[in-house]
Design a protein around this motif. Structure first.
Motif, PDB file in Angstrom:
ATOM      1  N   VAL A 124       0.844  -1.201   0.000  1.00 51.19           N
ATOM      2  CA  VAL A 124       0.000   0.000   0.000  1.00 51.19           C
ATOM      3  C   VAL A 124       0.878   1.250   0.000  1.00 51.19           C
ATOM      4  O   VAL A 124       0.599   2.216  -0.726  1.00 51.19           O
ATOM      5  CB  VAL A 124      -0.970  -0.010   1.206  1.00 51.19           C
ATOM      6  N   ALA A 125       1.958   1.246   0.778  1.00 51.10           N
ATOM      7  CA  ALA A 125       2.863   2.397   0.821  1.00 51.10           C
ATOM      8  C   ALA A 125       3.522   2.618  -0.537  1.00 51.10           C
ATOM      9  O   ALA A 125       3.579   3.752  -1.034  1.00 51.10           O
ATOM     10  CB  ALA A 125       3.926   2.192   1.899  1.00 51.10           C
ATOM     11  N   ILE A 126       4.002   1.541  -1.155  1.00 48.17           N
ATOM     12  CA  ILE A 126       4.627   1.660  -2.477  1.00 48.17           C
ATOM     13  C   ILE A 126       3.607   2.154  -3.499  1.00 48.17           C
ATOM     14  O   ILE A 126       3.906   3.019  -4.338  1.00 48.17           O
ATOM     15  CB  ILE A 126       5.238   0.305  -2.911  1.00 48.17           C
ATOM     16  N   LEU A 127       2.387   1.651  -3.424  1.00 49.58           N
ATOM     17  CA  LEU A 127       1.335   2.077  -4.350  1.00 49.58           C
ATOM     18  C   LEU A 127       1.036   3.578  -4.186  1.00 49.58           C
ATOM     19  O   LEU A 127       0.887   4.287  -5.183  1.00 49.58           O
ATOM     20  CB  LEU A 127       0.068   1.255  -4.125  1.00 49.58           C
ATOM     21  N   LEU A 128       0.959   4.051  -2.954  1.00 51.72           N
ATOM     22  CA  LEU A 128       0.716   5.473  -2.725  1.00 51.72           C
ATOM     23  C   LEU A 128       1.846   6.333  -3.294  1.00 51.72           C
ATOM     24  O   LEU A 128       1.596   7.376  -3.906  1.00 51.72           O
ATOM     25  CB  LEU A 128       0.548   5.757  -1.233  1.00 51.72           C
ATOM     26  N   ILE A 129       3.071   5.903  -3.087  1.00 49.40           N
ATOM     27  CA  ILE A 129       4.208   6.662  -3.604  1.00 49.40           C
ATOM     28  C   ILE A 129       4.177   6.715  -5.124  1.00 49.40           C
ATOM     29  O   ILE A 129       4.353   7.772  -5.735  1.00 49.40           O
ATOM     30  CB  ILE A 129       5.534   6.069  -3.080  1.00 49.40           C
ATOM     31  N   VAL A 130       3.932   5.577  -5.767  1.00 51.38           N
ATOM     32  CA  VAL A 130       3.903   5.514  -7.233  1.00 51.38           C
ATOM     33  C   VAL A 130       2.750   6.351  -7.787  1.00 51.38           C
ATOM     34  O   VAL A 130       2.912   7.101  -8.756  1.00 51.38           O
ATOM     35  CB  VAL A 130       3.814   4.047  -7.709  1.00 51.38           C
ATOM     36  N   VAL A 131       1.583   6.259  -7.175  1.00 49.28           N
ATOM     37  CA  VAL A 131       0.424   7.039  -7.646  1.00 49.28           C
ATOM     38  C   VAL A 131       0.687   8.536  -7.483  1.00 49.28           C
ATOM     39  O   VAL A 131       0.353   9.333  -8.367  1.00 49.28           O
ATOM     40  CB  VAL A 131      -0.863   6.614  -6.898  1.00 49.28           C
ATOM     41  N   ILE A 169       2.292  11.242  -1.629  1.00 49.00           N
ATOM     42  CA  ILE A 169       3.644  10.668  -1.574  1.00 49.00           C
ATOM     43  C   ILE A 169       4.142  10.634  -0.133  1.00 49.00           C
ATOM     44  O   ILE A 169       4.681   9.621   0.326  1.00 49.00           O
ATOM     45  CB  ILE A 169       4.608  11.473  -2.466  1.00 49.00           C
ATOM     46  N   PHE A 170       3.973  11.735   0.603  1.00 49.87           N
ATOM     47  CA  PHE A 170       4.413  11.767   1.998  1.00 49.87           C
ATOM     48  C   PHE A 170       3.643  10.755   2.851  1.00 49.87           C
ATOM     49  O   PHE A 170       4.201  10.154   3.759  1.00 49.87           O
ATOM     50  CB  PHE A 170       4.284  13.171   2.583  1.00 49.87           C
ATOM     51  N   GLY A 171       2.366  10.560   2.547  1.00 50.59           N
ATOM     52  CA  GLY A 171       1.591   9.529   3.251  1.00 50.59           C
ATOM     53  C   GLY A 171       2.152   8.141   2.986  1.00 50.59           C
ATOM     54  O   GLY A 171       2.260   7.313   3.896  1.00 50.59           O
ATOM     55  N   GLY A 172       2.526   7.872   1.748  1.00 50.14           N
ATOM     56  CA  GLY A 172       3.132   6.583   1.418  1.00 50.14           C
ATOM     57  C   GLY A 172       4.469   6.388   2.097  1.00 50.14           C
ATOM     58  O   GLY A 172       4.777   5.306   2.610  1.00 50.14           O
TER      59      GLY A 172
END
Length: 183
Positions: A124-131, A169-172
């Motif tokens: 989920v963290a990687i997905l948030l960063i990529v999105v 991105i910061f959330g991820g």
């Protein structure tokens, strides 16, 4: 007489199925198996003595499942208290081990569940960063870029959409750090 009994069983089966779906999370394997069990019971001609023994075995299985969670929860409570000295932690751990019977299977199940949660949180963290990066890099329609906060030149600048992307991105990154941080 048999038709009337089957109709009554069908009505109670519908009521039991509604109660089961309210008590268990939707789509779970346990819910599916309980519904199958209810259907089998409805269509079988089990006598009263057998029904009581089956009912007792099922109740004991649910109690054992809940008991394992309760035992591990008391150890987690001891772990959360950061103000205890090492001696107090040892005394608390000794007391908990004397009260609760833990086996290696319970600890393996706990570790598997914890590892699965960490893996899901990692993805989920990687997905948030990529999105978030994709939202910044890919061009958005003018109606979607709400307001430009800072202009680099007449045609380019930092928009509200870019700031929202940075928050994602910061959330991820925050989830990523929390996932691998011990305390």
């Amino acid at each position: 007489m048999k038709i009337k009994r089957l109709l009554e069983l069908g009505k109670t089966s519908d009521l039991q199925t509604e109660n089961v779906s309210q008590a268990l999370p939707a789509g779970s394997l346990l819910e599916q198996k309980v519904r199958e069990l209810i259907e089998v019971i409805d269509h079988s001609g089990a006598d009263t003595k057998a029904a009581k023994t089956y009912q007792q075995e099922i109740a004991e299985a649910f109690e054992r499942a809940a008991e394992g969670e309760k035992q591990i929860a008391s150890f987690q409570e001891l772990d959360k208290d950061n103000n205890l000295s090492r001696e107090e932690l040892l005394e608390g751990l000794e007391k908990l081990l004397a009260e609760n019977q833990l086996d290696s299977e319970m600890s393996k199940n706990y570790l598997r569940r914890n590892t699965a949660q960490r893996i899901v949180l990692f993805f989920v963290a990687i997905l948030l960063i990529v999105v978030g990066f994709a939202m910044i890099i890919m061009p958005a329609p003018p109606s979607f870029e709400i307001f430009t906060v800072f202009y680099f030149n007449v045609n380019d600048g930092v928009t509200i959409m870019d700031l929202v992307s940075l928050l994602i991105i910061f959330g991820g990154v925050f989830l990523f750090v929390l996932n691998f941080n011990k305390k």
